[in-house]
Enzyme design. Sequence first.
Site, PDB file in Angstrom:
ATOM      1  N   HIS A  86       0.947  -1.197  -0.031  1.00 44.72           N
ATOM      2  CA  HIS A  86       0.031   0.129  -0.232  1.00 44.72           C
ATOM      3  C   HIS A  86       0.918   1.223  -0.049  1.00 44.72           C
ATOM      4  O   HIS A  86       0.219   2.359  -0.130  1.00 44.72           O
ATOM      5  CB  HIS A  86      -1.260  -0.162   1.155  1.00 44.72           C
ATOM      6  CG  HIS A  86      -0.435   0.388   2.450  1.00 44.72           C
ATOM      7  ND1 HIS A  86       0.016  -0.649   3.390  1.00 44.72           N
ATOM      8  CD2 HIS A  86      -0.105   1.491   3.145  1.00 44.72           C
ATOM      9  CE1 HIS A  86       0.395   0.077   4.826  1.00 44.72           C
ATOM     10  NE2 HIS A  86       0.402   1.295   4.172  1.00 44.72           N
ATOM     11  N   ASP A 140      -0.952  -7.463   1.274  1.00 41.98           N
ATOM     12  CA  ASP A 140      -0.029  -6.315   1.346  1.00 41.98           C
ATOM     13  C   ASP A 140       1.465  -6.281   1.518  1.00 41.98           C
ATOM     14  O   ASP A 140       1.843  -6.394   2.714  1.00 41.98           O
ATOM     15  CB  ASP A 140      -0.651  -5.437   2.516  1.00 41.98           C
ATOM     16  CG  ASP A 140      -0.548  -3.907   2.554  1.00 41.98           C
ATOM     17  OD1 ASP A 140       0.081  -3.642   1.443  1.00 41.98           O
ATOM     18  OD2 ASP A 140      -0.630  -3.390   3.735  1.00 41.98           O
ATOM     19  N   SER A 238       4.147   2.384   8.171  1.00 43.79           N
ATOM     20  CA  SER A 238       3.759   1.216   7.245  1.00 43.79           C
ATOM     21  C   SER A 238       4.837   0.740   6.676  1.00 43.79           C
ATOM     22  O   SER A 238       5.904   1.211   6.339  1.00 43.79           O
ATOM     23  CB  SER A 238       2.752   1.832   6.204  1.00 43.79           C
ATOM     24  OG  SER A 238       1.560   2.272   6.806  1.00 43.79           O
TER      25      SER A 238
END
EC number: 3.4.21.10
Length: 329
Positions: A86, A140, A238
């Site tokens: 992502h 992901d 992330s």
Amino acid sequence: MLPTAVLLVLAVSVVARDNTTCDGPCGVRFRQNRQGGVRIIGGQDAAHGAWPWMVSLQIFTYHNNRRYHVCGGSLLNSQWLLTAAHCFRIKKKVTDWRLIFGAKEVEWGTNKPVKPPLQERYVEKIIIHEKYSASSEANDIALMKITPPVTCGHFIGPGCLPQFRAGPPRVPQTCWVAGWGFLQENARRTSPMLQEARVDLIDLGLCNSTRWYNGRIRSTNVCAGYPEGKIDTCQGDSGGPLMCKDSAENSYVVVGITSWGVGCARAKRPGVYTSTWSYLNWIASKIGSTAVHMIQLPTASPASTPGAQASSGSVQPSVRPPWFFQQIT
């Protein structure tokens, strides 16, 4: 069931030959913060070299030659790093990115060249999982090829991945997260200092229960945090690692990739991570089986994963938004 041949091919040695080429021992912390206090959210500043496989993924803006930290990553070897898919929702070109290795502190929007022992590198290739879903955050996971290859040393070293036979990470156990993300949910910029925090791995059945994530968790996820919240990864973390210690090898293993969550550090909304064990075959198929360092971890008990069913896709997580593209000017 994974083919026996694949298992044999992927029984990779972690014995050092030449550490400068990142072929040395993986998952070795060079320095640790002995204070043990507890800002990630609820963490503390990490010592320089505490997590030498940590990489800062930075957007590069050509009009002013500035760099902005947006995601984390884990160094696998001198040419490859592991991160979250992502991170590339908007910026997909290799020329959009710069990679910083060996950093404790990162400066937002700097146009200054890095100084040793830090190293700056370009990106040769970005590989996003073919079945990544931006709506559900399934699969992901992504890889970045580094150019020129990074040189490992005192503050830079490869992270370990679990072996196939290790299975999902054992629950319960206390592990670590690290990153330059927000220090509070409503922050507007990432932390300049690398943060670290202890988190507990949470049973997927509990994490997927009605009052928690209510069916949003997949069997390829790992949940980590605390029932009461207060300590968690957040925006800007992330792609960074969730790391558990292998007591037999005295090494840390990257068992998860920071993926998504509802808010940050909220009660019954722990961080959700992509399980690296679930994607070992995919990683090896992209970069070669001999290119990854693997360590055996204690096997999860069968009772630790009930209720961890693949999401139907009709229930979508309230994913932490790609805040960073709105902040870069």
